[in-house]
Design a protein around this motif. Structure first.
Motif, PDB file in Angstrom:
ATOM      1  N   MET A 364       5.044  12.355  -0.489  1.00 16.20           N
ATOM      2  CA  MET A 364       6.043  11.852  -1.481  1.00 16.20           C
ATOM      3  C   MET A 364       6.428  10.519  -1.147  1.00 16.20           C
ATOM      4  O   MET A 364       6.714   9.575  -2.231  1.00 16.20           O
ATOM      5  CB  MET A 364       7.163  12.904  -1.183  1.00 16.20           C
ATOM      6  N   ILE A 365       6.588   9.889   0.146  1.00 14.67           N
ATOM      7  CA  ILE A 365       7.009   8.454   0.099  1.00 14.67           C
ATOM      8  C   ILE A 365       5.862   7.681  -0.240  1.00 14.67           C
ATOM      9  O   ILE A 365       5.955   6.568  -0.719  1.00 14.67           O
ATOM     10  CB  ILE A 365       6.868   8.111   1.811  1.00 14.67           C
ATOM     11  N   ALA A 366       4.578   8.003  -0.148  1.00 15.85           N
ATOM     12  CA  ALA A 366       3.287   7.391  -0.629  1.00 15.85           C
ATOM     13  C   ALA A 366       3.534   7.295  -2.246  1.00 15.85           C
ATOM     14  O   ALA A 366       3.101   6.392  -2.935  1.00 15.85           O
ATOM     15  CB  ALA A 366       1.922   8.044  -0.355  1.00 15.85           C
ATOM     16  N   LYS A 367       3.876   8.687  -2.778  1.00 11.17           N
ATOM     17  CA  LYS A 367       3.937   8.441  -4.129  1.00 11.17           C
ATOM     18  C   LYS A 367       5.011   7.331  -4.660  1.00 11.17           C
ATOM     19  O   LYS A 367       5.075   6.852  -5.889  1.00 11.17           O
ATOM     20  CB  LYS A 367       4.287   9.834  -4.740  1.00 11.17           C
ATOM     21  N   HIS A 368       6.113   7.511  -3.806  1.00 14.39           N
ATOM     22  CA  HIS A 368       7.251   6.612  -4.406  1.00 14.39           C
ATOM     23  C   HIS A 368       6.935   5.005  -4.298  1.00 14.39           C
ATOM     24  O   HIS A 368       7.156   4.162  -5.337  1.00 14.39           O
ATOM     25  CB  HIS A 368       8.317   6.933  -3.410  1.00 14.39           C
ATOM     26  N   ARG A 369       5.853   4.941  -3.268  1.00 11.72           N
ATOM     27  CA  ARG A 369       5.394   3.321  -3.137  1.00 11.72           C
ATOM     28  C   ARG A 369       4.595   3.112  -4.402  1.00 11.72           C
ATOM     29  O   ARG A 369       4.576   1.798  -4.812  1.00 11.72           O
ATOM     30  CB  ARG A 369       4.429   3.287  -1.613  1.00 11.72           C
ATOM     31  N   GLU A 370       3.821   3.980  -4.923  1.00  7.75           N
ATOM     32  CA  GLU A 370       2.918   3.803  -5.912  1.00  7.75           C
ATOM     33  C   GLU A 370       3.758   3.649  -7.406  1.00  7.75           C
ATOM     34  O   GLU A 370       3.346   3.344  -8.027  1.00  7.75           O
ATOM     35  CB  GLU A 370       1.872   4.772  -5.937  1.00  7.75           C
TER      36      GLU A 370
END
Length: 394
Positions: A364-370
């Motif tokens: 989810m953190i990675a998706k947020h960064r994207e």
């Protein structure tokens, strides 16, 4: 247990035994001079036959320090000295420093290690709770100063807040002292919000429970319309993707996909409409219990209730402190709490959809960064599951 494993165990629980670092270093030197097979087959007692002068030479200290260390280790039950009448040691005479007494206590040591780990996790959770209270007291004080100025009541809250220990000092507090501090911080936040609520009521503004769960601070003048605008959907309609360990992304038919604003702005725009009552229905039974306990103790049913419940669930879900710290740093405005709410609900129940809560959170953190994290979609999925299975939790 092999020798190295036993030494590692003693290293962990040494503070509970009252053994200092210097004596512990001497313990390591002495036990390293024993035969490893003595710890495996039990055919002979592990023993260090070296003289105090020899050990002192290896430790590069005065022999008098070794004598003091041995007394400390013997008082802690880690060694037993069996020497000749003149204090000499000899392998031929079976005289030296024995570790049999400590080995006999290995099950006690294991229990002590387990309790240390429980205390460590509790300490980490309490520091997280203090972080929640700190964010809220700062926000409440800002609103109070804007509304009232620095009155006597506000000044009293400011002074109490300024007396809080800093983050580094929290690590040095005992568990009991930290628990007491967190409780005091919680009560100070409640007092600040009670005062703010009275001010808002007297001025005709919304009280705390009528405010949206997440405040929209993006101030975007051009809101984007989205076909996934409602949290509560009727049963039978298709839900968002429920694939295992796949963090929620924006829906393919949603106009959010075409808009390139940051994930935080998109999410806060729609999540600002949610009420605590709506979110509570989407929580797992475990999270609801934490919220119920807090509200039952007289605390308000507000954002802090969900944030504190999330802090309590994080270690129970097996999410590492590092992953949670990153989530709190990057998922602002209450989004980290909602992320845990979604993960917790998808992990609970008879058909869990998430195998690794920690891995899911990092995703989810990675998706947020994207810029593609769609918390709204995750909440809609939970809502759909609730409607499709009335009487059950997500």
């Amino acid at each position: 247990m092999e020798r190295d494993g036993f030494v590692a165990l003693v290293d962990t629980i040494a503070p509970l035994l009252g053994v200092g670092n210097a004596a512990l270093s001497t313990f390591r030197v002495m036990i390293a001079m024993t035969k490893p097979r003595a710890f495996k087959d039990g055919s002979q007692e592990p023993c260090c036959y070296a003289s105090q002068c020899e050990i002192a030479h290896k430790r590069m200290v005065n022999p008098s320090r070794i004598r003091a260390h041995e007394r400390e280790l013997e008082a802690a039950g880690l060694i037993e000295r069996r020497t000749m009448a003149n204090g000499a040691r000899s392998g031929f005479a079976g005289c030296g420093v024995y570790f049999t007494r400590a080995i006999a206590r290995v099950h006690d040591f294991l229990a002590m290690r387990d309790q240390l780990e429980v205390d460590r996790r509790t300490h980490t959770t309490l520091r997280g709770l203090r972080s929640v209270h700190k964010r809220h007291i700062k926000a409440a004080l800002s609103d109070l100063i804007d509304a009232l100025g620095v009155t006597a009541e506000v000044q009293a809250i400011i002074e109490a807040y300024q007396g809080w220990p800093d983050a580094d000092a929290l690590h040095r507090l005992s568990l009991a002292d930290l628990e007491a501090h967190v409780e005091e911080a919680d009560k100070l936040c409640t007092s600040a919000y009670d005062l703010l609520s009275n001010v808002l009521e007297s001025s005709g503004g919304p009280v705390e429970n009528e405010r949206s769960y997440i405040q929209d601070t993006s101030q975007d003048p051009n809101p984007v319309t989205c076909n996934a605008h409602a949290i509560m959907r009727s049963a039978g309609k298709p839900a968002h993707s429920d694939s295992v360990d796949a963090p929620p992304t924006g829906g393919a038919s949603c106009n959010e996909k075409e808009d390139r604003r940051g994930a935080t702005e998109r999410n806060t725009e729609y999540l600002a409409k949610l009420t605590p009552q709506q979110l509570y229905r989407l929580c797992s039974e475990e999270m609801q219990l934490y919220i119920d306990g807090r509200v039952g103790a007289g605390y308000p049913f507000d954002l802090r209730a969900f944030e504190i419940a999330a802090e309590m669930r994080v270690p129970e879900l097996g999410i590492s402190p590092s992953a949670w710290a990153k989530a709190r740093d990057e998922l602002q405005g209450g989004a980290a709490t909602l992320a845990v709410l979604i993960i917790d609900a998808k992990t609970s129940g008879p058909r869990p959809q998430i195998k690794s809560p920690g891995g899911y959170l990092r995703g989810m953190i990675a998706k947020h960064r994207e810029g593609s994290l769609n918390l709204v979609g995750g909440l809609i999925g939970l809502s759909t599951r609730c409607h499709a299975n009335p009487g059950t939790y997500p």
